[in-house]
Design an enzyme around this catalytic site. Structure first.
Site, PDB file in Angstrom:
ATOM      1  N   TYR A  89      22.669 -59.656  30.663  1.00 30.89           N
ATOM      2  CA  TYR A  89      22.428 -58.757  31.796  1.00 30.89           C
ATOM      3  C   TYR A  89      21.970 -57.369  31.318  1.00 30.89           C
ATOM      4  O   TYR A  89      21.882 -56.445  32.108  1.00 30.89           O
ATOM      5  CB  TYR A  89      23.688 -58.614  32.644  1.00 30.89           C
ATOM      6  CG  TYR A  89      24.169 -59.913  33.261  1.00 30.89           C
ATOM      7  CD1 TYR A  89      23.470 -60.503  34.302  1.00 30.89           C
ATOM      8  CD2 TYR A  89      25.316 -60.540  32.773  1.00 30.89           C
ATOM      9  CE1 TYR A  89      23.906 -61.701  34.869  1.00 30.89           C
ATOM     10  CE2 TYR A  89      25.760 -61.737  33.334  1.00 30.89           C
ATOM     11  CZ  TYR A  89      25.049 -62.311  34.381  1.00 30.89           C
ATOM     12  OH  TYR A  89      25.491 -63.484  34.938  1.00 30.89           O
ATOM     13  N   TYR A 466      24.402 -62.424  42.048  1.00 33.19           N
ATOM     14  CA  TYR A 466      25.651 -61.654  42.023  1.00 33.19           C
ATOM     15  C   TYR A 466      25.587 -60.541  40.979  1.00 33.19           C
ATOM     16  O   TYR A 466      26.339 -59.575  41.046  1.00 33.19           O
ATOM     17  CB  TYR A 466      26.850 -62.591  41.842  1.00 33.19           C
ATOM     18  CG  TYR A 466      27.498 -62.591  40.471  1.00 33.19           C
ATOM     19  CD1 TYR A 466      28.547 -61.707  40.182  1.00 33.19           C
ATOM     20  CD2 TYR A 466      27.085 -63.464  39.470  1.00 33.19           C
ATOM     21  CE1 TYR A 466      29.145 -61.700  38.926  1.00 33.19           C
ATOM     22  CE2 TYR A 466      27.681 -63.467  38.230  1.00 33.19           C
ATOM     23  CZ  TYR A 466      28.711 -62.579  37.964  1.00 33.19           C
ATOM     24  OH  TYR A 466      29.295 -62.569  36.719  1.00 33.19           O
ATOM     25  N   ARG A 467      24.628 -60.629  40.086  1.00 37.34           N
ATOM     26  CA  ARG A 467      24.519 -59.704  38.969  1.00 37.34           C
ATOM     27  C   ARG A 467      23.136 -59.921  38.363  1.00 37.34           C
ATOM     28  O   ARG A 467      22.611 -61.022  38.462  1.00 37.34           O
ATOM     29  CB  ARG A 467      25.595 -60.131  37.965  1.00 37.34           C
ATOM     30  CG  ARG A 467      25.953 -59.190  36.876  1.00 37.34           C
ATOM     31  CD  ARG A 467      27.204 -59.776  36.222  1.00 37.34           C
ATOM     32  NE  ARG A 467      27.575 -59.092  35.022  1.00 37.34           N
ATOM     33  CZ  ARG A 467      28.564 -59.474  34.222  1.00 37.34           C
ATOM     34  NH1 ARG A 467      29.253 -60.558  34.512  1.00 37.34           N
ATOM     35  NH2 ARG A 467      28.876 -58.803  33.143  1.00 37.34           N
TER      36      ARG A 467
END
Ligand code: ADP
Length: 521
Positions: A89, A466-467
């Site tokens: 991420y 969600y991310r």
């Protein structure tokens, strides 16, 4: 030399000198070789597009506050990280070139672990390994909940609303109480922490008045220097369950069979249905399985399953609690899941809660670095970019999305390591690694293109992530279009009110301060 936007080299040198006078000369890093430590090694493309100008590592809350004051004076963008292990991420990478990484890993005290009430209060640098070892060394009857791998920060992971695999898997939900340095340098404590010396800081989240904890998560509104996190009491018995499915089309029926068990609490942890390729990632390299370009051809799958003793899908979850209750729930589970087409018999590994084997992994809150074995898959400098959509927990949706995404991944030349997890009784969060060799620029950029196309598809169905990786935060945020991006407008109003100089993590989650509207200064 990389400079913060709109800052001269002379002012940057002055600002760095001031930062050194706060944290000590050894804890400000500007040299090219040093900065490499904070660049995202898994960036899907050129990590220098968002290169940091420096990193600064304070040791106390007062030092953090002093750094923030300097940042406001010079308009230095600061990107706080706890341990900076947010790989797939963005790692420790900022969203804006020239940002200074504010590395908090030197603040690594476990301030309290309360066995009686089941919570801990930690600083940013405390890793899951640290907390796990501390609990073991003291013989406390508590379990942690960790993601894989376990070297990440307990606090940092909760900040990104990370997920684990015990009943306490939703880390944002288990957070209780924060201490936050605001972008102007003020210090607040949320929840019952607002009352001096309250014994309730780690117990009760909802004080008299509004709550703000959620506002600091996946945002750029504060630097969190302490956090309370709830810990699960050690269960008497832990029963790790697995069911292999020998049919590709069993995914839907299995999700539909699991959902009621999840909803009524028979299964308390994120039950997941993982594809054969998801299982294979950690066991082999791609080349060993198929030495050709692109994704593994469909027609080879039956042969691979046989050779490697894999099934199309593998369903994993656990039961926790008193022996009698676990036994009764096992009966219910066997009955409910046994009739799924292609389901083999339920395999159960039961152990006493204080003697779970390390191999139980994240379902028993055992931190490890085992997840890194998956990085061998693509060859070269193995990396992954995680595509993590959220869906409603429906078998039909899982089947339709599986078909669509598998074809999309394969069209872009990637294998599709699908996992459908009933992360919550009411939604599935499906963390799907796009595996690539970070030294192969073409492949890394193809991973990014796949990510964006897959994300675009989600938008057509009303789904979202969600991310997301820092490289794509603008695009992911852009999908929140309701009422002419009302949510972004709200976030921006709050951002400008709390951070008038726009110093804190500009661009994080696609939220930019006033001076930089529309992105990149
Ligand atoms: P981990 O090491 O647990 O994976 P990181 O330290 O990489 O987590 O943090 C992930 C992201 O969460 C960071 O990039 C940052 O945006 C945010 N974050 C982490 N720690 C803090 C903190 N103490 N204060 C504010 N934001 C934070």
């Amino acid at each position: 030399m990389t400079l913060p936007p709109k800052l001269s080299a002379r002012d940057f040198t002055r600002a760095v000198a001031e930062l050194r006078s706060i944290v000590g000369a050894d804890w400000v890093f500007t040299e090219e070789d040093d900065r490499q430590a904070w660049r995202d090694p898994m960036f899907p493309g050129d990590a220098r597009r968002v290169d940091l100008s420096a990193a600064v590592a304070p040791a106390t809350v007062q030092e953090v506050q002093a750094v923030v004051k300097v940042a406001n004076r010079y308009r230095l963008p600061l990107w706080p990280v706890s341990t900076g292990k947010n790989y797939a991420y963005g790692g420790a990478s900022p969203a804006l070139k020239g940002t200074i990484v504010l590395d908090l890993k030197r603040m690594n005290r476990i301030l309290e672990v309360n066995e009686q009430y089941g919570y801990a209060i930690v600083e940013p640098g405390v890793t899951y390994f640290d907390l796990y070892r501390h609990i073991k060394a003291k013989g406390l009857k508590l379990w942690i909940d960790c993601p894989s791998p376990g070297w990440a920060s307990v606090l940092g992971n909760a900040m990104e609303r990370g997920l684990g695999n015990t009943p306490y898997s939703d880390h944002a939900a288990q957070q209780c109480g924060m201490e936050v340095v605001l972008p102007t340098g003020d210090l607040v404590r949320t929840g019952m922490g607002a009352i001096e010396n309250s014994p309730l800081w780690g117990l009760q989240k909802n004080p008299f008045g509004p709550t703000f904890d959620g506002m600091f998560m996946q945002s750029n509104l504060g630097i969190v220097t302490k956090m309370g996190i709830w810990l699960m009491p050690e269960p008497e018995v832990f029963a790790q369950c697995n069911i292999r499915l020998q049919r590709e089309d069993a995914l839907g029926p299995m999700i539909d069979a699991l959902r009621p068990l999840r909803l009524n609490g028979t299964i308390q942890n994120p039950a997941s249905v993982r594809s054969w390729i998801g299982m294979l990632l950690g066991q082999a390299t791609k080349k060993e399985v198929h030495d050709g370009p692109g994704a593994i051809p469909r027609e080879l799958v039956p042969q691979i399953l046989q050779q490697r003793n894999l099934s199309w899908w593998s369903t994993g979850f656990s039961l926790y609690g008193y022996e009698e209750v676990v036994e009764a729930n096992l009966k219910v589970v066997r009955k409910a899941l046994g009739s799924v087409p292609g389901a083999e018999a339920l395999s159960v590994r039961k152990s006493a809660g204080d003697k779970v084997p390390d191999s139980a992994g994240t379902q028993a809150g055992v931190p490890s670095l085992g997840a890194f074995s998956t990085l061998n898959w693509p060859g070269g400098r193995g990396s992954h970019l995680d595509f993590s959509p959220v869906y409603e927990p429906s078998g039909a949706v899982a089947m339709a999305e599986y078909q669509f995404m598998r074809e999309l991944f394969e069209r872009h030349g990637f294998d599709f390591p699908a996992t459908y997890s009933l992360t919550s009784p009411r939604y599935m969060a499906c963390v799907t690694p796009i595996m690539f060799d970070a030294d192969n620029r073409q492949q890394a950029e193809a991973a990014g293109r796949l990510f964006l196309e897959a994300h675009q598809h989600l938008g057509t169905k009303g789904y979202g992530l969600y991310r997301a990786h820092v490289a794509f935060m603008d695009q992911v945020q852009q999908a929140q279009g309701f009422n002419q991006h009302a949510l972004r407008r709200l976030s921006e109003r709050i951002k400008d009110a709390l951070d008038p100089q726009g110093i804190l993590a500009p661009g994080k989650q696609g939220i930019w301060p006033k001076a930089m509207k529309g992105g990149r200064a």
